[in-house]
Design an enzyme around this catalytic site. Sequence first.
Site, mmCIF file in Angstrom:
data_model
loop_
_atom_site.group_PDB
_atom_site.id
_atom_site.type_symbol
_atom_site.label_atom_id
_atom_site.label_comp_id
_atom_site.label_asym_id
_atom_site.label_seq_id
_atom_site.Cartn_x
_atom_site.Cartn_y
_atom_site.Cartn_z
ATOM 1 N N TYR A 241 -6.855 4.758 -8.143
ATOM 2 C CA TYR A 241 -5.450 4.983 -8.494
ATOM 3 C C TYR A 241 -4.597 3.848 -7.938
ATOM 4 O O TYR A 241 -4.446 3.683 -6.742
ATOM 5 C CB TYR A 241 -4.943 6.335 -7.987
ATOM 6 C CG TYR A 241 -5.768 7.528 -8.425
ATOM 7 C CD1 TYR A 241 -6.558 7.481 -9.580
ATOM 8 C CD2 TYR A 241 -5.780 8.703 -7.691
ATOM 9 C CE1 TYR A 241 -7.312 8.570 -9.972
ATOM 10 C CE2 TYR A 241 -6.527 9.798 -8.075
ATOM 11 C CZ TYR A 241 -7.307 9.725 -9.219
ATOM 12 O OH TYR A 241 -8.057 10.810 -9.598
ATOM 13 N N PRO B 201 -5.216 20.624 -14.077
ATOM 14 C CA PRO B 201 -5.120 22.093 -14.190
ATOM 15 C C PRO B 201 -3.975 22.577 -15.066
ATOM 16 O O PRO B 201 -4.013 23.703 -15.551
ATOM 17 C CB PRO B 201 -4.934 22.545 -12.733
ATOM 18 C CG PRO B 201 -4.318 21.374 -12.047
ATOM 19 C CD PRO B 201 -4.912 20.160 -12.709
HETATM 20 N N1 LIG Z 1 -11.724 13.302 -10.780
HETATM 21 C C1 LIG Z 1 -11.159 12.756 -11.827
HETATM 22 O O1 LIG Z 1 -11.787 12.102 -12.638
HETATM 23 C C2 LIG Z 1 -9.684 12.933 -12.017
HETATM 24 C C3 LIG Z 1 -9.089 12.594 -13.250
HETATM 25 C C4 LIG Z 1 -7.714 12.768 -13.380
HETATM 26 C C5 LIG Z 1 -6.972 13.274 -12.326
HETATM 27 N N2 LIG Z 1 -7.575 13.580 -11.129
HETATM 28 C C6 LIG Z 1 -6.811 14.131 -9.985
HETATM 29 O O2 LIG Z 1 -6.315 15.398 -10.342
HETATM 30 C C7 LIG Z 1 -4.909 15.454 -10.178
HETATM 31 C C8 LIG Z 1 -4.299 16.381 -11.223
HETATM 32 O O3 LIG Z 1 -4.687 16.024 -12.542
HETATM 33 P P1 LIG Z 1 -3.701 15.333 -13.576
HETATM 34 O O4 LIG Z 1 -2.553 14.749 -12.818
HETATM 35 O O5 LIG Z 1 -4.509 14.475 -14.445
HETATM 36 O O6 LIG Z 1 -3.196 16.519 -14.509
HETATM 37 P P2 LIG Z 1 -2.274 17.803 -14.277
HETATM 38 O O7 LIG Z 1 -2.158 18.137 -12.856
HETATM 39 O O8 LIG Z 1 -2.752 18.846 -15.215
HETATM 40 O O9 LIG Z 1 -0.867 17.312 -14.871
HETATM 41 C C9 LIG Z 1 -0.061 16.380 -14.243
HETATM 42 C C10 LIG Z 1 1.199 16.211 -15.091
HETATM 43 O O10 LIG Z 1 1.854 17.480 -15.209
HETATM 44 C C11 LIG Z 1 3.197 17.399 -14.773
HETATM 45 N N3 LIG Z 1 3.473 18.610 -13.982
HETATM 46 C C12 LIG Z 1 2.761 19.119 -12.942
HETATM 47 N N4 LIG Z 1 3.326 20.256 -12.508
HETATM 48 C C13 LIG Z 1 4.415 20.457 -13.281
HETATM 49 C C14 LIG Z 1 5.411 21.474 -13.335
HETATM 50 N N5 LIG Z 1 5.397 22.509 -12.519
HETATM 51 N N6 LIG Z 1 6.378 21.379 -14.297
HETATM 52 C C15 LIG Z 1 6.397 20.320 -15.172
HETATM 53 N N7 LIG Z 1 5.488 19.341 -15.164
HETATM 54 C C16 LIG Z 1 4.508 19.406 -14.232
HETATM 55 C C17 LIG Z 1 3.333 16.140 -13.953
HETATM 56 O O11 LIG Z 1 4.567 15.525 -14.209
HETATM 57 P P3 LIG Z 1 5.703 15.376 -13.056
HETATM 58 O O12 LIG Z 1 5.314 14.191 -12.242
HETATM 59 O O13 LIG Z 1 6.939 15.189 -13.863
HETATM 60 O O14 LIG Z 1 5.697 16.655 -12.278
HETATM 61 C C18 LIG Z 1 2.193 15.254 -14.460
HETATM 62 O O15 LIG Z 1 2.624 14.362 -15.458
HETATM 63 C C19 LIG Z 1 -4.465 13.992 -10.274
HETATM 64 O O16 LIG Z 1 -3.218 13.756 -9.662
HETATM 65 C C20 LIG Z 1 -5.610 13.294 -9.578
HETATM 66 O O17 LIG Z 1 -5.422 13.344 -8.161
HETATM 67 C C21 LIG Z 1 -8.923 13.423 -10.986
#
Ligand SMILES: NC(=O)c1ccc[n+]([C@@H]2O[C@H](COP(=O)([O-])OP(=O)(O)OC[C@H]3O[C@@H](n4cnc5c(N)ncnc54)[C@H](OP(=O)(O)O)[C@@H]3O)[C@@H](O)[C@H]2O)c1
Length: 365
Positions: free
Chosen positions: A96, A243
């Site tokens: 990242y 999630p």
């Molecule tokens: N192991 C892997 O391969 C892998 C891949 C991807 C991600 N990850 C990890 O998993 C974490 C979470 O996954 P992700 O970020 O891909 O997807 P996610 O958590 O499903 O979604 C993140 C997005 O949702 C928005 N969001 C979150 N909570 C919200 C709320 N209550 N209301 C409105 N919008 C909301 C955020 O925007 P705002 O900033 O506007 O809140 C962000 O753009 C990442 O940060 C990373 O650390 C791991």
Amino acid sequence: MNDNKKKSFKRRDFISTATLAGLSLSTLSTKASIPTTKPSSGKRMIGELEVSAIGLGCMSMTSGHYNPPRNHKAMEAVVKGAFDRGVTFFDTAEYYGPFTNEEVVGNALKDIRKQVIIASKFGFQFDGNRPTGRNGRPEHLKKAAEGMLRRLKTDYIDLLYLHRVDPEVPIEESAGAVSDLIKEGKVRYFGISETSPETIKKAHAVQKVTAVQSEYSLIERVHENQVIDTCGELGIGFVPWGPVTRGFLADKFNEYSRFSDDSRFASVSYYTPEAIANNMALLDLARDWGLRKGITPAQFSLAWLLAQRPYIVPIPGTTKLQHVEENMGAIDVNFTVVELKEFRTELEKIKLVGVREPESALTNK
Ligand SMILES: NC(=O)c1ccc[n+]([C@@H]2O[C@H](COP(=O)([O-])OP(=O)(O)OC[C@H]3O[C@@H](n4cnc5c(N)ncnc54)[C@H](OP(=O)(O)O)[C@@H]3O)[C@@H](O)[C@H]2O)c1
């Protein structure tokens, strides 16, 4: 979430999620074991590690995955503010930024290091700041870990995941490298990301796996196909990334949303125009159930994940403290057995577009 909403669902006399999560609630098999160590309130056990029941994904704070990169000082404040609101489990990765995300997380947490669990990931090769592919070779992993410790401003990483399995390197060798790092005191626990049940078992035979981190949400449920139960059988925690389906289940998009070719969303199969239009039915369902329980669709989506198994700890990613607060509100939400069955029946009626094929859960992504 406002106070009235909080009070309204706390007053309800639901059976606790933790109790229910061990029962047969879903199409997940019931073979999964339940950890014997009882976590404190608002916490969960992944393997032997106690963490807040909801963690914080820090990815989009720097790398511009879902938004332009943010100001680092402002993001440090979000990380610290999340700790003040009960988050003790922080997720970052060498990838990242690359590199800068670990710096933000390290700066934010250095004064409270012992009170938090830092999870990071490695296993990619970089040419300067450009990722050039996977590299799970032990010598590369050990060298990478030194840089991670430096950036995270710590002398140990609580949970170190292999971000992706390198098809050129037997998993036993990569797991062996982490084993050495654990013996040297540089790492406490080992995790793997986006991997198959077979690979989990092979890795676990060399070095106990504490957590598997893979995509899991109401929309992307492919890991219910064996991976989550393998974790339960081996006493491994399951950490869903994505999630809230990268914002979709947090009500960020609608059927008119479109993404330019240079947007990360453009390459996500459930963000094509057809998939978004089709999958709105699921968002509607989460909204309806959220209304019924006095919570937001994001809270409903996270609470549902927590209700599937006691060893599941989602890490929603956000750049905003108000979203951290909203997401943490999901911890207080409980379901009855009847509610979970009813919801699962409604969920399975929706034919989703853009999700992974079931057999993909049996391969390393
Ligand atoms: N192991 C892997 O391969 C892998 C891949 C991807 C991600 N990850 C990890 O998993 C974490 C979470 O996954 P992700 O970020 O891909 O997807 P996610 O958590 O499903 O979604 C993140 C997005 O949702 C928005 N969001 C979150 N909570 C919200 C709320 N209550 N209301 C409105 N919008 C909301 C955020 O925007 P705002 O900033 O506007 O809140 C962000 O753009 C990442 O940060 C990373 O650390 C791991």
